[in-house]
Design a protein around this motif. Sequence first.
Motif, mmCIF file in Angstrom:
data_model
loop_
_atom_site.group_PDB
_atom_site.id
_atom_site.type_symbol
_atom_site.label_atom_id
_atom_site.label_comp_id
_atom_site.label_asym_id
_atom_site.label_seq_id
_atom_site.Cartn_x
_atom_site.Cartn_y
_atom_site.Cartn_z
ATOM 1 N N ALA A 37 89.668 71.499 11.081
ATOM 2 C CA ALA A 37 88.751 71.524 12.220
ATOM 3 C C ALA A 37 89.490 71.096 13.477
ATOM 4 C CB ALA A 37 87.563 70.596 11.984
ATOM 5 N N PHE A 38 89.113 71.693 14.593
ATOM 6 C CA PHE A 38 89.619 71.303 15.906
ATOM 7 C C PHE A 38 88.447 71.435 16.858
ATOM 8 C CE2 PHE A 38 91.454 72.263 20.065
ATOM 9 C CZ PHE A 38 92.367 71.231 20.196
ATOM 10 N N ARG A 39 87.922 70.317 17.302
ATOM 11 C CA ARG A 39 86.735 70.321 18.156
ATOM 12 C C ARG A 39 87.022 69.569 19.448
ATOM 13 N NH1 ARG A 39 84.694 68.718 13.065
ATOM 14 N NH2 ARG A 39 83.636 70.418 12.015
ATOM 15 N N VAL A 40 86.521 70.107 20.541
ATOM 16 C CA VAL A 40 86.703 69.498 21.857
ATOM 17 C C VAL A 40 85.321 69.189 22.420
ATOM 18 C CG1 VAL A 40 87.588 69.855 24.191
ATOM 19 C CG2 VAL A 40 88.830 70.792 22.226
ATOM 20 N N TYR A 41 85.168 67.969 22.918
ATOM 21 C CA TYR A 41 83.882 67.526 23.462
ATOM 22 C C TYR A 41 84.057 66.990 24.880
ATOM 23 C CZ TYR A 41 82.592 67.612 18.538
ATOM 24 O OH TYR A 41 82.374 67.994 17.237
ATOM 25 N N ALA A 42 83.196 67.435 25.768
ATOM 26 C CA ALA A 42 83.114 66.873 27.110
ATOM 27 C C ALA A 42 81.993 65.842 27.070
ATOM 28 C CB ALA A 42 82.794 67.967 28.127
ATOM 29 N N SER A 43 82.295 64.631 27.466
ATOM 30 C CA SER A 43 81.307 63.554 27.415
ATOM 31 C C SER A 43 80.074 63.900 28.240
ATOM 32 C CB SER A 43 81.927 62.262 27.949
ATOM 33 O OG SER A 43 80.937 61.261 28.065
ATOM 34 N N ARG A 44 78.940 63.554 27.715
ATOM 35 C CA ARG A 44 77.685 63.735 28.450
ATOM 36 C C ARG A 44 77.392 62.522 29.321
ATOM 37 N NH1 ARG A 44 73.926 67.528 25.324
ATOM 38 N NH2 ARG A 44 72.363 66.475 26.589
ATOM 39 N N GLU A 45 78.055 61.403 29.040
ATOM 40 C CA GLU A 45 77.813 60.172 29.788
ATOM 41 C C GLU A 45 78.807 59.946 30.918
ATOM 42 O OE1 GLU A 45 78.331 59.983 26.311
ATOM 43 O OE2 GLU A 45 76.190 60.117 25.868
#
Length: 100
Positions: A37-45
Amino acid sequence: MLIAIVDFDTAATDRAAALGHLDAERDRISAMPGNLAFRVYASREDDSRITIVHEWEDEASFAGYLGSASFARFGEAIRPLMVGAPVSRRFRGELLATVA
């Protein structure tokens, strides 16, 4: 299994560019031997925070990624956009179950 979680910040105005570079490499990284798996997340906070979550079959597979052209491109494109040093946490894990 090796799990790596990387957190880093950019200027808010640079986050979209950093995410674009990561999106451009996602398919290549996901196709690497041993990548689960390779997942990228942009913070919502926080409009400057990005988190990457990697899952690899083993440490050797992750080492292959660290020596890859994709990792080098990531560094060349994104490091100049980073505000401060990235924090990378690496864990050894064992999959107990996949529940759908």
